[in-house]
Design a protein around this motif. Sequence first.
Motif, PDB file in Angstrom:
ATOM      1  N   GLN A 116       8.106  -0.565   7.748  1.00  0.00           N
ATOM      2  CA  GLN A 116       7.248   0.054   8.306  1.00  0.00           C
ATOM      3  C   GLN A 116       7.317   1.638   8.054  1.00  0.00           C
ATOM      4  OE1 GLN A 116       8.042  -1.437  12.315  1.00  0.00           O
ATOM      5  NE2 GLN A 116       6.584  -3.034  12.111  1.00  0.00           N
ATOM      6  N   LYS A 117       8.391   2.137   7.988  1.00  0.00           N
ATOM      7  CA  LYS A 117       8.396   3.799   7.848  1.00  0.00           C
ATOM      8  C   LYS A 117       7.912   4.144   6.699  1.00  0.00           C
ATOM      9  CE  LYS A 117      11.581   7.639   8.264  1.00  0.00           C
ATOM     10  NZ  LYS A 117      10.948   8.169   9.635  1.00  0.00           N
ATOM     11  N   GLN A 118       8.271   3.184   5.369  1.00  0.00           N
ATOM     12  CA  GLN A 118       7.389   3.364   4.301  1.00  0.00           C
ATOM     13  C   GLN A 118       6.070   3.280   3.996  1.00  0.00           C
ATOM     14  OE1 GLN A 118       9.438   4.491   1.596  1.00  0.00           O
ATOM     15  NE2 GLN A 118       7.577   4.650   0.351  1.00  0.00           N
ATOM     16  N   GLN A 119       5.857   2.131   4.887  1.00  0.00           N
ATOM     17  CA  GLN A 119       4.327   1.944   4.994  1.00  0.00           C
ATOM     18  C   GLN A 119       3.539   3.017   5.629  1.00  0.00           C
ATOM     19  OE1 GLN A 119       4.101  -1.916   6.743  1.00  0.00           O
ATOM     20  NE2 GLN A 119       4.066  -3.190   4.885  1.00  0.00           N
ATOM     21  N   LEU A 120       4.349   3.635   6.693  1.00  0.00           N
ATOM     22  CA  LEU A 120       3.517   4.764   7.283  1.00  0.00           C
ATOM     23  C   LEU A 120       3.418   6.072   6.274  1.00  0.00           C
ATOM     24  CD1 LEU A 120       5.130   4.788  10.694  1.00  0.00           C
ATOM     25  CD2 LEU A 120       2.892   4.768  10.448  1.00  0.00           C
ATOM     26  N   ALA A 121       4.431   6.227   5.650  1.00  0.00           N
ATOM     27  CA  ALA A 121       4.500   7.294   4.731  1.00  0.00           C
ATOM     28  C   ALA A 121       3.676   7.055   3.674  1.00  0.00           C
ATOM     29  CB  ALA A 121       5.736   7.516   4.007  1.00  0.00           C
ATOM     30  N   ILE A 127      -1.075   5.250  13.326  1.00  0.00           N
ATOM     31  CA  ILE A 127      -0.202   5.223  14.354  1.00  0.00           C
ATOM     32  C   ILE A 127      -1.706   5.746  15.487  1.00  0.00           C
ATOM     33  CG2 ILE A 127       1.061   6.282  16.374  1.00  0.00           C
ATOM     34  CD1 ILE A 127       3.045   6.861  14.039  1.00  0.00           C
ATOM     35  N   ALA A 128      -1.853   4.782  16.505  1.00  0.00           N
ATOM     36  CA  ALA A 128      -2.997   5.090  17.641  1.00  0.00           C
ATOM     37  C   ALA A 128      -2.671   5.266  18.688  1.00  0.00           C
ATOM     38  CB  ALA A 128      -4.102   4.068  17.225  1.00  0.00           C
ATOM     39  N   HIS A 129      -3.211   5.801  19.692  1.00  0.00           N
ATOM     40  CA  HIS A 129      -2.782   5.910  21.078  1.00  0.00           C
ATOM     41  C   HIS A 129      -4.089   5.644  21.864  1.00  0.00           C
ATOM     42  CE1 HIS A 129      -4.903   9.218  22.960  1.00  0.00           C
ATOM     43  NE2 HIS A 129      -5.179   9.566  21.681  1.00  0.00           N
ATOM     44  N   LEU A 130      -3.443   4.838  22.967  1.00  0.00           N
ATOM     45  CA  LEU A 130      -4.440   4.476  23.858  1.00  0.00           C
ATOM     46  C   LEU A 130      -3.853   4.640  25.355  1.00  0.00           C
ATOM     47  CD1 LEU A 130      -7.011   2.847  24.375  1.00  0.00           C
ATOM     48  CD2 LEU A 130      -5.669   0.661  24.285  1.00  0.00           C
ATOM     49  N   GLY A 131      -4.231   5.690  25.934  1.00  0.00           N
ATOM     50  CA  GLY A 131      -3.726   5.927  27.310  1.00  0.00           C
ATOM     51  C   GLY A 131      -2.361   6.616  26.954  1.00  0.00           C
ATOM     52  N   GLU A 132      -1.258   6.512  27.330  1.00  0.00           N
ATOM     53  CA  GLU A 132       0.027   6.825  27.253  1.00  0.00           C
ATOM     54  C   GLU A 132       1.010   6.077  26.145  1.00  0.00           C
ATOM     55  OE1 GLU A 132       1.302   9.730  28.801  1.00  0.00           O
ATOM     56  OE2 GLU A 132      -1.091   9.748  29.383  1.00  0.00           O
ATOM     57  N   LYS A 133       0.402   5.112  25.499  1.00  0.00           N
ATOM     58  CA  LYS A 133       1.196   4.122  24.837  1.00  0.00           C
ATOM     59  C   LYS A 133       0.727   4.250  23.067  1.00  0.00           C
ATOM     60  CE  LYS A 133       2.656  -0.041  26.323  1.00  0.00           C
ATOM     61  NZ  LYS A 133       2.686  -1.385  26.294  1.00  0.00           N
ATOM     62  N   PHE A 134       1.718   4.354  22.163  1.00  0.00           N
ATOM     63  CA  PHE A 134       1.302   4.387  20.890  1.00  0.00           C
ATOM     64  C   PHE A 134       1.421   3.190  20.219  1.00  0.00           C
ATOM     65  CE2 PHE A 134       2.488   8.326  22.353  1.00  0.00           C
ATOM     66  CZ  PHE A 134       1.733   9.521  21.922  1.00  0.00           C
ATOM     67  N   TYR A 135       0.645   2.893  19.220  1.00  0.00           N
ATOM     68  CA  TYR A 135       0.331   1.745  18.729  1.00  0.00           C
ATOM     69  C   TYR A 135       0.308   1.748  17.131  1.00  0.00           C
ATOM     70  CZ  TYR A 135      -0.929  -0.204  22.904  1.00  0.00           C
ATOM     71  OH  TYR A 135      -0.991  -0.460  24.595  1.00  0.00           O
ATOM     72  N   MET A 136       1.220   0.971  16.369  1.00  0.00           N
ATOM     73  CA  MET A 136       1.087   0.952  14.902  1.00  0.00           C
ATOM     74  C   MET A 136      -0.177   0.028  14.513  1.00  0.00           C
ATOM     75  SD  MET A 136       4.748   1.305  13.133  1.00  0.00           S
ATOM     76  CE  MET A 136       5.221  -0.134  13.385  1.00  0.00           C
ATOM     77  N   LEU A 137      -0.881   0.391  13.611  1.00  0.00           N
ATOM     78  CA  LEU A 137      -1.828  -0.635  13.233  1.00  0.00           C
ATOM     79  C   LEU A 137      -2.128  -0.492  11.615  1.00  0.00           C
ATOM     80  CD1 LEU A 137      -4.831   0.993  15.379  1.00  0.00           C
ATOM     81  CD2 LEU A 137      -3.752  -0.885  16.038  1.00  0.00           C
ATOM     82  N   PRO A 138      -2.781  -1.670  10.887  1.00  0.00           N
ATOM     83  CA  PRO A 138      -3.317  -1.502   9.553  1.00  0.00           C
ATOM     84  C   PRO A 138      -4.153  -0.452   9.294  1.00  0.00           C
ATOM     85  CG  PRO A 138      -3.015  -3.800  10.563  1.00  0.00           C
ATOM     86  CD  PRO A 138      -3.250  -2.725  11.641  1.00  0.00           C
ATOM     87  N   ALA A 139      -4.165   0.211   8.202  1.00  0.00           N
ATOM     88  CA  ALA A 139      -4.829   1.365   7.874  1.00  0.00           C
ATOM     89  C   ALA A 139      -6.333   1.016   8.044  1.00  0.00           C
ATOM     90  CB  ALA A 139      -4.549   1.975   6.629  1.00  0.00           C
ATOM     91  N   ALA A 140      -6.728  -0.371   7.624  1.00  0.00           N
ATOM     92  CA  ALA A 140      -8.178  -0.519   7.489  1.00  0.00           C
ATOM     93  C   ALA A 140      -8.731  -0.762   9.071  1.00  0.00           C
ATOM     94  CB  ALA A 140      -8.325  -1.916   7.076  1.00  0.00           C
ATOM     95  N   VAL A 141      -7.889  -1.046   9.881  1.00  0.00           N
ATOM     96  CA  VAL A 141      -8.446  -1.232  11.439  1.00  0.00           C
ATOM     97  C   VAL A 141      -8.390   0.319  11.806  1.00  0.00           C
ATOM     98  CG1 VAL A 141      -7.722  -1.728  13.611  1.00  0.00           C
ATOM     99  CG2 VAL A 141      -7.422  -3.408  11.665  1.00  0.00           C
ATOM    100  N   ALA A 142      -7.503   1.147  11.429  1.00  0.00           N
ATOM    101  CA  ALA A 142      -7.711   2.715  11.858  1.00  0.00           C
ATOM    102  C   ALA A 142      -8.940   3.269  11.331  1.00  0.00           C
ATOM    103  CB  ALA A 142      -6.474   3.473  11.425  1.00  0.00           C
ATOM    104  N   ASP A 158      -2.978   9.527   3.755  1.00  0.00           N
ATOM    105  CA  ASP A 158      -3.663   8.859   2.661  1.00  0.00           C
ATOM    106  C   ASP A 158      -3.084   7.830   1.976  1.00  0.00           C
ATOM    107  OD1 ASP A 158      -5.896  10.922   3.200  1.00  0.00           O
ATOM    108  OD2 ASP A 158      -4.998  12.446   1.825  1.00  0.00           O
ATOM    109  N   LYS A 159      -3.293   6.819   1.376  1.00  0.00           N
ATOM    110  CA  LYS A 159      -2.938   5.931   0.690  1.00  0.00           C
ATOM    111  C   LYS A 159      -2.353   6.390  -0.478  1.00  0.00           C
ATOM    112  CE  LYS A 159      -5.038   1.824   2.681  1.00  0.00           C
ATOM    113  NZ  LYS A 159      -5.505   0.526   2.700  1.00  0.00           N
TER     114      LYS A 159
END
Length: 179
Positions: A116-121, A127-142, A158-159
């Motif tokens: 996941q760290k490699q995919q984030l890089a 990474i998205a936030h909703l309220g106080e929580k953070f979520y990992m999402l696929p880039a297409a959804v983001a 950037d990909k």
Amino acid sequence: MNEKQIREQTMAKSLAEQLMQAGVVNQKQAKKASKKSKKNRELKREVQAAVQQTQQQNVQKSDQQNEKIRLEAQQKAITAQIKQLIEVNAIESKGDLEHNFNFEGKVKTLRVSSQQKQQLANGFIAIAHLGEKFYMLPAAVAEKIEQRGEGYIVLLNDKIEEDEDDPYKDYPIPDDLMW
């Protein structure tokens, strides 16, 4: 003069003539009464114009309020869509590595796996936030979320496509390098 005004004048004259013939009023009083009726008609026109203007203002006000309500409802629907996109497409972020990122001037940490760290890089996960929580999402959804509303996506790199000819691809880059 239109037909209605002519009828009113003839009725007023005939009424005035009838009253004069009956001896109830004199000619001076009849003229005074006809002047009052002209004033009344002018006053009536002014009142009608004021009523129409008030009605137009009320219609404009209600149109503005309806537009405001429609925009608020549309914004609520978009917010609900974004919330649903985040919650449905969230990637579980349990791992043994820490991924640090900047959020509103503060460094936040998210536990991720090495993949996941490699995919984030590389920009495949965001990474998205909703309220106080953070979520990992696929880039297409983001990207879909960014189109709908700003401020939800915290990190979207950037990909970077992995180069198969890269001779150093098997060697990880350490995070704790000191320059």
